[in-house]
Design a protein around this motif. Structure first.
Motif, PDB file in Angstrom:
ATOM      1  N   THR A  18      25.748 -22.003   5.842  1.00 31.93           N
ATOM      2  CA  THR A  18      25.002 -21.346   4.760  1.00 31.93           C
ATOM      3  C   THR A  18      25.653 -20.010   4.410  1.00 31.93           C
ATOM      4  O   THR A  18      25.812 -19.677   3.232  1.00 31.93           O
ATOM      5  CB  THR A  18      23.532 -21.147   5.179  1.00 31.93           C
ATOM      6  OG1 THR A  18      22.945 -22.423   5.408  1.00 31.93           O
ATOM      7  CG2 THR A  18      22.752 -20.397   4.115  1.00 31.93           C
ATOM      8  N   LYS A  19      26.060 -19.261   5.421  1.00 40.56           N
ATOM      9  CA  LYS A  19      26.743 -17.983   5.187  1.00 40.56           C
ATOM     10  C   LYS A  19      28.089 -18.216   4.509  1.00 40.56           C
ATOM     11  O   LYS A  19      28.453 -17.502   3.569  1.00 40.56           O
ATOM     12  CB  LYS A  19      26.933 -17.231   6.514  1.00 40.56           C
ATOM     13  CG  LYS A  19      27.503 -15.871   6.359  1.00 40.56           C
ATOM     14  CD  LYS A  19      26.516 -14.963   5.643  1.00 40.56           C
ATOM     15  CE  LYS A  19      26.943 -13.534   5.679  1.00 40.56           C
ATOM     16  NZ  LYS A  19      25.941 -12.650   5.072  1.00 40.56           N
ATOM     17  N   LEU A  20      28.817 -19.241   4.962  1.00 40.70           N
ATOM     18  CA  LEU A  20      30.109 -19.581   4.354  1.00 40.70           C
ATOM     19  C   LEU A  20      29.928 -19.924   2.876  1.00 40.70           C
ATOM     20  O   LEU A  20      30.687 -19.464   2.022  1.00 40.70           O
ATOM     21  CB  LEU A  20      30.749 -20.747   5.104  1.00 40.70           C
ATOM     22  CG  LEU A  20      32.057 -21.289   4.542  1.00 40.70           C
ATOM     23  CD1 LEU A  20      33.143 -20.225   4.542  1.00 40.70           C
ATOM     24  CD2 LEU A  20      32.495 -22.512   5.350  1.00 40.70           C
ATOM     25  N   ALA A  21      28.928 -20.723   2.562  1.00 44.27           N
ATOM     26  CA  ALA A  21      28.669 -21.093   1.168  1.00 44.27           C
ATOM     27  C   ALA A  21      28.345 -19.857   0.328  1.00 44.27           C
ATOM     28  O   ALA A  21      28.833 -19.717  -0.804  1.00 44.27           O
ATOM     29  CB  ALA A  21      27.529 -22.109   1.094  1.00 44.27           C
ATOM     30  N   ALA A  22      27.554 -18.941   0.883  1.00 43.03           N
ATOM     31  CA  ALA A  22      27.207 -17.715   0.155  1.00 43.03           C
ATOM     32  C   ALA A  22      28.446 -16.858  -0.082  1.00 43.03           C
ATOM     33  O   ALA A  22      28.618 -16.296  -1.171  1.00 43.03           O
ATOM     34  CB  ALA A  22      26.153 -16.929   0.938  1.00 43.03           C
ATOM     35  N   VAL A  23      29.309 -16.779   0.920  1.00 47.39           N
ATOM     36  CA  VAL A  23      30.550 -16.013   0.802  1.00 47.39           C
ATOM     37  C   VAL A  23      31.430 -16.616  -0.291  1.00 47.39           C
ATOM     38  O   VAL A  23      31.988 -15.901  -1.121  1.00 47.39           O
ATOM     39  CB  VAL A  23      31.279 -15.980   2.167  1.00 47.39           C
ATOM     40  CG1 VAL A  23      32.739 -15.624   2.026  1.00 47.39           C
ATOM     41  CG2 VAL A  23      30.570 -15.029   3.121  1.00 47.39           C
ATOM     42  N   LEU A  24      31.568 -17.931  -0.288  1.00 49.59           N
ATOM     43  CA  LEU A  24      32.374 -18.594  -1.319  1.00 49.59           C
ATOM     44  C   LEU A  24      31.801 -18.353  -2.712  1.00 49.59           C
ATOM     45  O   LEU A  24      32.534 -18.047  -3.645  1.00 49.59           O
ATOM     46  CB  LEU A  24      32.458 -20.097  -1.043  1.00 49.59           C
ATOM     47  CG  LEU A  24      33.383 -20.520   0.087  1.00 49.59           C
ATOM     48  CD1 LEU A  24      33.128 -21.977   0.454  1.00 49.59           C
ATOM     49  CD2 LEU A  24      34.834 -20.314  -0.291  1.00 49.59           C
ATOM     50  N   ASP A  25      30.494 -18.486  -2.840  1.00 47.28           N
ATOM     51  CA  ASP A  25      29.850 -18.321  -4.148  1.00 47.28           C
ATOM     52  C   ASP A  25      29.941 -16.892  -4.676  1.00 47.28           C
ATOM     53  O   ASP A  25      29.996 -16.679  -5.880  1.00 47.28           O
ATOM     54  CB  ASP A  25      28.383 -18.751  -4.081  1.00 47.28           C
ATOM     55  CG  ASP A  25      28.224 -20.254  -3.885  1.00 47.28           C
ATOM     56  OD1 ASP A  25      29.180 -21.012  -4.155  1.00 47.28           O
ATOM     57  OD2 ASP A  25      27.135 -20.669  -3.441  1.00 47.28           O
TER      58      ASP A  25
ATOM     59  N   LEU B 284      35.236 -16.123   6.477  1.00 44.07           N
ATOM     60  CA  LEU B 284      34.121 -15.277   6.908  1.00 44.07           C
ATOM     61  C   LEU B 284      34.624 -13.912   7.370  1.00 44.07           C
ATOM     62  O   LEU B 284      33.994 -12.892   7.086  1.00 44.07           O
ATOM     63  CB  LEU B 284      33.339 -15.969   8.023  1.00 44.07           C
ATOM     64  CG  LEU B 284      32.528 -17.192   7.583  1.00 44.07           C
ATOM     65  CD1 LEU B 284      32.059 -17.989   8.784  1.00 44.07           C
ATOM     66  CD2 LEU B 284      31.356 -16.773   6.702  1.00 44.07           C
ATOM     67  N   GLY B 285      35.760 -13.893   8.066  1.00 45.83           N
ATOM     68  CA  GLY B 285      36.332 -12.634   8.525  1.00 45.83           C
ATOM     69  C   GLY B 285      36.719 -11.722   7.383  1.00 45.83           C
ATOM     70  O   GLY B 285      36.573 -10.498   7.459  1.00 45.83           O
ATOM     71  N   GLU B 286      37.229 -12.307   6.299  1.00 45.28           N
ATOM     72  CA  GLU B 286      37.590 -11.514   5.120  1.00 45.28           C
ATOM     73  C   GLU B 286      36.357 -10.952   4.421  1.00 45.28           C
ATOM     74  O   GLU B 286      36.344  -9.802   4.000  1.00 45.28           O
ATOM     75  CB  GLU B 286      38.340 -12.390   4.104  1.00 45.28           C
ATOM     76  CG  GLU B 286      39.706 -12.821   4.498  1.00 45.28           C
ATOM     77  CD  GLU B 286      40.286 -13.865   3.540  1.00 45.28           C
ATOM     78  OE1 GLU B 286      41.403 -14.308   3.822  1.00 45.28           O
ATOM     79  OE2 GLU B 286      39.645 -14.236   2.540  1.00 45.28           O
TER      80      GLU B 286
END
Length: 155
Positions: free
Chosen positions: A69-76, A124-126
């Motif tokens: 979910t966090k990854l998807a938010a970061v991408l979006d 995520l690190g970026e």
């Protein structure tokens, strides 16, 4: 394969989060910039499409899904043009087929940008460096194994 992928994930994360050691003596000034970090081959899809399969421990599904979910938010939310292109073609699925030893999640990249790094830990690190260690630990603890598959389009 699992050890290689987990080792690569750990190496990418450690390499991106460890500060360089302090030098006590540096008689010559640095005139050459250090080489840029290279993307992990496990997360490149030069054939134009690819898939990552994540086999997740049944009791760690909630942890894995919170990281996804966090990854998807970061991408979006990314403003980076490459990350925006990646996000537009990055699909995330959960298998509805029940396995007793793991839940299966599938990340599909079609089209995949040649040369673009699809490493979730690196992304995520970026984007959220202060949260990256905790996210990585939850991800690592939840995964049984990861499988990668580059794809060539037939039609």
């Amino acid at each position: 394969m699992r050890r290689i992928v987990l080792s690569l994930i750990a190496c990418v994360f450690v390499a991106s989060s460890v500060a360089p050691a302090a030098r006590t003596q540096d008689p010559l000034p640095q005139t050459v910039a250090p080489p840029a970090p290279q993307p992990s081959q496990a997360y490149l899809f030069s054939t134009g499409a690819g898939i990552l399969f994540f086999y997740v421990k049944p009791d760690k599904v909630a942890d894995f899904e919170s990281v996804v979910t966090k990854l998807a938010a970061v991408l979006d939310a990314s403003e980076d043009p490459i990350r925006k292109q990646q996000a537009s073609a990055w699909r995330m699925f959960k298998s509805v087929e029940a396995l007793k030893d793991s839940a299966i999640y599938v990340f599909v990249f079609d089209p995949a940008l040649p040369g673009a790094d699809y490493d979730p830990v690196k992304l995520l690190g970026e984007a959220v460096p202060t949260e990256a260690q905790g996210l990585y630990e939850r991800l690592k603890a939840s995964i049984v194994r990861v499988e990668r598959m580059g794809l060539a389009k037939l039609r």
